[in-house]
Design a protein around this motif. Structure first.
Motif, PDB file in Angstrom:
ATOM      1  N   GLY A 126      39.296  76.025  13.739  1.00  0.00           N
ATOM      2  CA  GLY A 126      38.829  77.392  13.943  1.00  0.00           C
ATOM      3  C   GLY A 126      39.855  78.465  13.677  1.00  0.00           C
ATOM      4  O   GLY A 126      39.509  79.568  13.241  1.00  0.00           O
ATOM      5  N   LEU A 127      41.140  78.166  13.924  1.00  0.00           N
ATOM      6  CA  LEU A 127      42.151  79.212  13.856  1.00  0.00           C
ATOM      7  C   LEU A 127      43.275  78.911  12.867  1.00  0.00           C
ATOM      8  O   LEU A 127      44.247  79.643  12.796  1.00  0.00           O
ATOM      9  CB  LEU A 127      42.745  79.462  15.258  1.00  0.00           C
ATOM     10  N   GLY A 128      43.150  77.837  12.116  1.00  0.00           N
ATOM     11  CA  GLY A 128      44.083  77.604  11.024  1.00  0.00           C
ATOM     12  C   GLY A 128      45.414  76.992  11.400  1.00  0.00           C
ATOM     13  O   GLY A 128      46.349  76.980  10.583  1.00  0.00           O
ATOM     14  N   PHE A 129      45.562  76.483  12.637  1.00  0.00           N
ATOM     15  CA  PHE A 129      46.795  75.784  12.999  1.00  0.00           C
ATOM     16  C   PHE A 129      46.863  74.445  12.268  1.00  0.00           C
ATOM     17  O   PHE A 129      45.854  73.903  11.828  1.00  0.00           O
ATOM     18  CB  PHE A 129      46.840  75.532  14.511  1.00  0.00           C
ATOM     19  N   ILE A 175      46.434  86.375  17.965  1.00  0.00           N
ATOM     20  CA  ILE A 175      46.449  85.833  16.611  1.00  0.00           C
ATOM     21  C   ILE A 175      45.865  86.875  15.664  1.00  0.00           C
ATOM     22  O   ILE A 175      44.812  87.464  15.947  1.00  0.00           O
ATOM     23  CB  ILE A 175      45.622  84.535  16.517  1.00  0.00           C
ATOM     24  N   TYR A 176      46.556  87.093  14.543  1.00  0.00           N
ATOM     25  CA  TYR A 176      46.026  88.000  13.531  1.00  0.00           C
ATOM     26  C   TYR A 176      45.174  87.227  12.530  1.00  0.00           C
ATOM     27  O   TYR A 176      45.467  86.076  12.194  1.00  0.00           O
ATOM     28  CB  TYR A 176      47.161  88.709  12.794  1.00  0.00           C
ATOM     29  N   ALA A 177      44.122  87.863  12.064  1.00  0.00           N
ATOM     30  CA  ALA A 177      43.223  87.286  11.064  1.00  0.00           C
ATOM     31  C   ALA A 177      42.971  88.331   9.984  1.00  0.00           C
ATOM     32  O   ALA A 177      43.166  89.533  10.195  1.00  0.00           O
ATOM     33  CB  ALA A 177      41.907  86.856  11.701  1.00  0.00           C
ATOM     34  N   THR A 182      34.488  87.734  10.976  1.00  0.00           N
ATOM     35  CA  THR A 182      34.265  86.386  10.449  1.00  0.00           C
ATOM     36  C   THR A 182      34.969  85.344  11.302  1.00  0.00           C
ATOM     37  O   THR A 182      34.426  84.265  11.571  1.00  0.00           O
ATOM     38  CB  THR A 182      34.753  86.295   9.002  1.00  0.00           C
ATOM     39  N   ALA A 183      36.192  85.661  11.756  1.00  0.00           N
ATOM     40  CA  ALA A 183      36.949  84.719  12.588  1.00  0.00           C
ATOM     41  C   ALA A 183      36.235  84.454  13.910  1.00  0.00           C
ATOM     42  O   ALA A 183      36.161  83.313  14.375  1.00  0.00           O
ATOM     43  CB  ALA A 183      38.353  85.260  12.842  1.00  0.00           C
ATOM     44  N   VAL A 184      35.699  85.485  14.515  1.00  0.00           N
ATOM     45  CA  VAL A 184      34.993  85.318  15.792  1.00  0.00           C
ATOM     46  C   VAL A 184      33.738  84.465  15.604  1.00  0.00           C
ATOM     47  O   VAL A 184      33.432  83.587  16.418  1.00  0.00           O
ATOM     48  CB  VAL A 184      34.655  86.689  16.406  1.00  0.00           C
ATOM     49  N   GLU A 185      33.019  84.715  14.534  1.00  0.00           N
ATOM     50  CA  GLU A 185      31.839  83.883  14.261  1.00  0.00           C
ATOM     51  C   GLU A 185      32.233  82.417  14.090  1.00  0.00           C
ATOM     52  O   GLU A 185      31.566  81.512  14.595  1.00  0.00           O
ATOM     53  CB  GLU A 185      31.137  84.386  12.993  1.00  0.00           C
ATOM     54  N   ARG A 217      42.457  82.611  27.017  1.00  0.00           N
ATOM     55  CA  ARG A 217      42.040  83.856  26.380  1.00  0.00           C
ATOM     56  C   ARG A 217      42.860  84.102  25.106  1.00  0.00           C
ATOM     57  O   ARG A 217      44.073  83.959  25.099  1.00  0.00           O
ATOM     58  CB  ARG A 217      42.200  85.022  27.358  1.00  0.00           C
ATOM     59  N   ILE A 218      42.147  84.476  24.028  1.00  0.00           N
ATOM     60  CA  ILE A 218      42.778  84.685  22.729  1.00  0.00           C
ATOM     61  C   ILE A 218      42.304  86.033  22.173  1.00  0.00           C
ATOM     62  O   ILE A 218      41.110  86.267  22.017  1.00  0.00           O
ATOM     63  CB  ILE A 218      42.403  83.589  21.728  1.00  0.00           C
ATOM     64  N   HIS A 219      43.276  86.902  21.891  1.00  0.00           N
ATOM     65  CA  HIS A 219      42.970  88.131  21.162  1.00  0.00           C
ATOM     66  C   HIS A 219      43.043  87.814  19.666  1.00  0.00           C
ATOM     67  O   HIS A 219      44.025  87.262  19.193  1.00  0.00           O
ATOM     68  CB  HIS A 219      43.988  89.221  21.488  1.00  0.00           C
ATOM     69  N   ILE A 220      42.011  88.181  18.930  1.00  0.00           N
ATOM     70  CA  ILE A 220      42.010  88.035  17.476  1.00  0.00           C
ATOM     71  C   ILE A 220      42.015  89.447  16.894  1.00  0.00           C
ATOM     72  O   ILE A 220      41.089  90.222  17.139  1.00  0.00           O
ATOM     73  CB  ILE A 220      40.808  87.236  16.972  1.00  0.00           C
ATOM     74  N   GLY A 221      43.060  89.762  16.145  1.00  0.00           N
ATOM     75  CA  GLY A 221      43.185  91.113  15.627  1.00  0.00           C
ATOM     76  C   GLY A 221      43.374  91.135  14.125  1.00  0.00           C
ATOM     77  O   GLY A 221      43.769  90.146  13.514  1.00  0.00           O
TER      78      GLY A 221
END
Length: 224
Positions: A126-129, A175-177, A182-185, A217-221
């Protein structure tokens, strides 16, 4: 500009006697340096890059977490030349130098997970790690370090009988996107809870707040 002449076999043998950490393999010599942290590995590569630019001779470099592998050959000459020997000696010197920072090298959060496989899949899919390390190497995972430049996070299996921590543990991940919506979806399909949907912020970024399947909790910015 003429190509550098190839070293004769006796000259190469003599040069390698002074480079005990380098392994010859045909037309290439190789050395792997194990650093104390991923950041230290990056710093070593940066110093080697400066030296390579100054010498106008460039190694092939592979980085795997804290291990940096250098491969040297003179491609234009078709083998090993004095340039390779000189740069190998420079890399040895740089690898032996202490880093300019203090005794502490690296910090990253560690998350305890009741379902470690699911959480690893959440962060990788989901987050590219990327999984940079896992223990044990085979079988059920007890701990994994997940990389996302420049550092990463650790995920460990929660010991049996340990109480579930509260949903808000007092720390949060940012985490920056490229595209927050799209990342949240994407992470929602992998089990994330959307706590605050994507919204434009006064400082010019677009940010959402989600919780992973374990409640972290994760902030996606996205930068404005």
């Amino acid at each position: 500009m003429p190509y550098a002449p190839l070293l004769s076999e006796p000259d190469l043998d003599q040069a390698l006697n002074g480079l005990p950490d380098w392994t010859p393999d045909g037309a290439v010599i190789t050395r792997t340096v194990r650093c104390s942290s991923f950041r230290q590995a990056i710093e070593l590569v940066n110093r080697v890059a400066d030296a390579a630019e100054a010498a106008d001779h460039h190694p092939d470099i592979d980085i795997v977490w804290r291990r940096v592998t250098f491969r040297l050959t003179s491609k234009a000459s078709g083998g090993l030349t004095a340039k390779d020997v000189e740069l190998a000696a420079t890399i040895d010197r740089l690898a032996a130098e202490p880093t300019p920072e203090g005794p502490f090298r690296e910090a990253f959060p560690i998350i305890q997970a009741s379902d470690i496989d699911r959480l690893i899949a959440f962060y990788t899919d989901g987050l590219g790690f990327e999984v940079g390390y896992r223990f044990p190497p085979d079988g059920p995972i007890d701990y994994a370090f997940l990389k996302l430049s420049p550092l990463g996070i650790g995920i460990g299996r929660r010991p049996d009988g340990t109480a579930e921590p509260p949903a808000n543990r007092g720390w949060e991940l940012w985490i920056y996107a490229d595209d927050v919506d799209t990342a949240v979806e994407s992470v929602s399909r992998l089990g994330a809870s959307v706590l605050e949907p994507p919204a434009d912020q006064p400082w010019g970024e677009r940010v959402a707040l989600v919780a992973d399947p374990e409640g972290n909790r994760i902030h996606i910015g996205a930068r404005g």
